[in-house]
Design a protein around this motif. Structure first.
Motif, PDB file in Angstrom:
ATOM      1  N   GLY A 152      44.268 -35.910  53.503  1.00 26.92           N
ATOM      2  CA  GLY A 152      43.259 -35.461  52.540  1.00 26.92           C
ATOM      3  C   GLY A 152      42.370 -36.560  51.978  1.00 26.92           C
ATOM      4  N   LYS A 153      42.443 -37.732  52.537  1.00 31.49           N
ATOM      5  CA  LYS A 153      41.647 -38.862  52.043  1.00 31.49           C
ATOM      6  C   LYS A 153      40.452 -39.086  52.970  1.00 31.49           C
ATOM      7  CE  LYS A 153      45.767 -40.949  50.070  1.00 31.49           C
ATOM      8  NZ  LYS A 153      46.721 -42.055  50.138  1.00 31.49           N
ATOM      9  N   SER A 154      39.530 -38.124  52.974  1.00 26.33           N
ATOM     10  CA  SER A 154      38.425 -38.178  53.932  1.00 26.33           C
ATOM     11  C   SER A 154      37.469 -39.343  53.674  1.00 26.33           C
ATOM     12  CB  SER A 154      37.659 -36.848  53.963  1.00 26.33           C
ATOM     13  OG  SER A 154      37.158 -36.528  52.692  1.00 26.33           O
ATOM     14  N   ALA A 155      37.233 -39.697  52.425  1.00 23.97           N
ATOM     15  CA  ALA A 155      36.339 -40.830  52.135  1.00 23.97           C
ATOM     16  C   ALA A 155      36.944 -42.135  52.654  1.00 23.97           C
ATOM     17  CB  ALA A 155      36.056 -40.922  50.638  1.00 23.97           C
ATOM     18  N   ASP A 156      38.250 -42.308  52.467  1.00 21.64           N
ATOM     19  CA  ASP A 156      38.926 -43.495  52.994  1.00 21.64           C
ATOM     20  C   ASP A 156      38.917 -43.480  54.528  1.00 21.64           C
ATOM     21  OD1 ASP A 156      39.484 -44.332  50.406  1.00 21.64           O
ATOM     22  OD2 ASP A 156      41.525 -43.487  50.411  1.00 21.64           O
TER      23      ASP A 156
ATOM     24  N   ALA B 123      32.799 -38.236  62.519  1.00 21.46           N
ATOM     25  CA  ALA B 123      32.074 -36.980  62.316  1.00 21.46           C
ATOM     26  C   ALA B 123      32.988 -35.926  61.696  1.00 21.46           C
ATOM     27  CB  ALA B 123      31.491 -36.478  63.636  1.00 21.46           C
ATOM     28  N   GLN B 124      34.222 -35.858  62.176  1.00 23.59           N
ATOM     29  CA  GLN B 124      35.166 -34.887  61.619  1.00 23.59           C
ATOM     30  C   GLN B 124      35.436 -35.199  60.143  1.00 23.59           C
ATOM     31  OE1 GLN B 124      36.174 -32.126  62.893  1.00 23.59           O
ATOM     32  NE2 GLN B 124      37.641 -31.569  61.337  1.00 23.59           N
ATOM     33  N   ALA B 125      35.601 -36.472  59.823  1.00 20.75           N
ATOM     34  CA  ALA B 125      35.822 -36.856  58.420  1.00 20.75           C
ATOM     35  C   ALA B 125      34.584 -36.533  57.579  1.00 20.75           C
ATOM     36  CB  ALA B 125      36.170 -38.344  58.327  1.00 20.75           C
ATOM     37  N   TYR B 126      33.407 -36.764  58.139  1.00 21.09           N
ATOM     38  CA  TYR B 126      32.181 -36.385  57.430  1.00 21.09           C
ATOM     39  C   TYR B 126      32.156 -34.878  57.169  1.00 21.09           C
ATOM     40  CZ  TYR B 126      29.594 -40.851  57.845  1.00 21.09           C
ATOM     41  OH  TYR B 126      29.147 -42.139  57.723  1.00 21.09           O
ATOM     42  N   ARG B 127      32.556 -34.103  58.168  1.00 21.78           N
ATOM     43  CA  ARG B 127      32.590 -32.645  57.979  1.00 21.78           C
ATOM     44  C   ARG B 127      33.543 -32.270  56.853  1.00 21.78           C
ATOM     45  NH1 ARG B 127      34.103 -29.566  63.156  1.00 21.78           N
ATOM     46  NH2 ARG B 127      33.965 -27.853  61.700  1.00 21.78           N
ATOM     47  N   LEU B 128      34.709 -32.898  56.836  1.00 21.72           N
ATOM     48  CA  LEU B 128      35.675 -32.629  55.773  1.00 21.72           C
ATOM     49  C   LEU B 128      35.110 -33.006  54.403  1.00 21.72           C
ATOM     50  CD1 LEU B 128      38.926 -33.948  57.481  1.00 21.72           C
ATOM     51  CD2 LEU B 128      38.336 -31.553  57.018  1.00 21.72           C
TER      52      LEU B 128
ATOM     53  N   GLU C 298      31.986 -32.763  53.685  1.00 19.57           N
ATOM     54  CA  GLU C 298      30.768 -31.963  53.556  1.00 19.57           C
ATOM     55  C   GLU C 298      29.487 -32.790  53.691  1.00 19.57           C
ATOM     56  OE1 GLU C 298      30.906 -29.250  50.257  1.00 19.57           O
ATOM     57  OE2 GLU C 298      32.984 -28.705  50.702  1.00 19.57           O
ATOM     58  N   GLN C 299      29.531 -33.812  54.542  1.00 21.11           N
ATOM     59  CA  GLN C 299      28.365 -34.640  54.854  1.00 21.11           C
ATOM     60  C   GLN C 299      27.896 -34.249  56.261  1.00 21.11           C
ATOM     61  OE1 GLN C 299      30.734 -38.275  53.400  1.00 21.11           O
ATOM     62  NE2 GLN C 299      28.593 -38.956  53.279  1.00 21.11           N
ATOM     63  N   ILE C 300      27.256 -33.096  56.340  1.00 23.70           N
ATOM     64  CA  ILE C 300      26.937 -32.476  57.623  1.00 23.70           C
ATOM     65  C   ILE C 300      25.908 -33.264  58.427  1.00 23.70           C
ATOM     66  CG2 ILE C 300      26.109 -30.359  58.725  1.00 23.70           C
ATOM     67  CD1 ILE C 300      28.927 -30.229  57.336  1.00 23.70           C
ATOM     68  N   GLU C 301      24.870 -33.760  57.789  1.00 26.05           N
ATOM     69  CA  GLU C 301      23.849 -34.514  58.537  1.00 26.05           C
ATOM     70  C   GLU C 301      24.443 -35.773  59.157  1.00 26.05           C
ATOM     71  OE1 GLU C 301      20.911 -33.282  59.367  1.00 26.05           O
ATOM     72  OE2 GLU C 301      21.579 -31.515  58.253  1.00 26.05           O
ATOM     73  N   GLU C 302      25.314 -36.446  58.426  1.00 23.18           N
ATOM     74  CA  GLU C 302      25.963 -37.644  58.954  1.00 23.18           C
ATOM     75  C   GLU C 302      26.876 -37.275  60.133  1.00 23.18           C
ATOM     76  OE1 GLU C 302      25.688 -36.793  55.780  1.00 23.18           O
ATOM     77  OE2 GLU C 302      25.043 -38.533  54.618  1.00 23.18           O
ATOM     78  N   ALA C 303      27.569 -36.141  59.991  1.00 20.97           N
ATOM     79  CA  ALA C 303      28.443 -35.680  61.081  1.00 20.97           C
ATOM     80  C   ALA C 303      27.621 -35.404  62.336  1.00 20.97           C
ATOM     81  CB  ALA C 303      29.204 -34.425  60.650  1.00 20.97           C
ATOM     82  N   LEU C 304      26.495 -34.715  62.179  1.00 19.53           N
ATOM     83  CA  LEU C 304      25.649 -34.420  63.339  1.00 19.53           C
ATOM     84  C   LEU C 304      25.124 -35.703  63.986  1.00 19.53           C
ATOM     85  CD1 LEU C 304      23.666 -31.317  62.033  1.00 19.53           C
ATOM     86  CD2 LEU C 304      25.347 -31.359  63.890  1.00 19.53           C
TER      87      LEU C 304
END
Length: 179
Positions: free
Chosen positions: A56-60, A83-88, A90-96
């Motif tokens: 649950g530590k997506s930012a890390d 990209a998966q961590a960005y999705r978690l 909610e940073q969708i543009e970065e994930a794409l």
């Protein structure tokens, strides 16, 4: 009497999402070989990032995946994972952006590309862009993703309806019903 091949073909028609032993659903991964001095370190960092994301530590996890990319900027898997961590997060543009980079680095081939197509298709689907989602799921399906195949069926109501009708016909035949 039906042969094993006939049964495999019928199974593929009735259950298009399930793999079979006949090779009709063979995985097609042409792996990209990465020869970079930082590749081994990048893989180690990816494992650490995955553990963080799973806890649950997506930012890390994003920070660790960024280090993995710094260690080996040509590793498409590190971009997929970030990209998966960005999705978690909610940073969708970065994930794409990361998924596009993963596809570019892997020449749209191999396991990393398959995963990137699935992830990007999922984002497009959530955004309501079914045409782009369909394109990505089709590409992933061609690379062997059964999940992508399932998504293609759900995006195609006619195929789902046809599969349901065929299933009903064969079920009725099996149970001795003719109408």
């Amino acid at each position: 009497m039906a042969t094993a091949h006939d049964r495999a073909v019928l199974n593929q028609i009735l259950n298009p999402l399930l793999p079979n032993s006949d090779g009709l659903d063979e995985v097609k991964h042409e792996e990209v070989v990465i020869e970079h001095e930082g590749f081994a370190r990048s893989v180690e960092l990816e494992r650490e990032g995955v553990r963080l994301a799973e806890s649950g530590k997506s930012a890390d996890a994003i920070a660790v995946f960024s280090k993995a990319i710094e260690s080996c900027p040509v590793n498409p898997s590190a971009y997929n994972n970030r990209a998966q961590a960005y999705r978690l997060n909610e940073q969708i543009e970065e994930a794409l952006a990361d998924l596009n980079e993963a596809l570019k680095l892997g020449n749209e081939k191999g396991k990393a590309a398959c995963q990137a197509f699935v992830q990007r298709g999922s984002i497009y689907r959530l955004q309501g862009n079914d045409d782009k989602a369909r394109e990505d799921f089709q590409a992933a399906a061609e690379l062997g993703s059964s999940f992508a195949k399932m998504q293609l069926v759900t995006l195609n109501p006619y195929a789902a309806m046809c599969n349901k009708m065929l299933s009903d016909v064969f079920s009725n035949m099996k149970n001795g019903k003719t109408s």
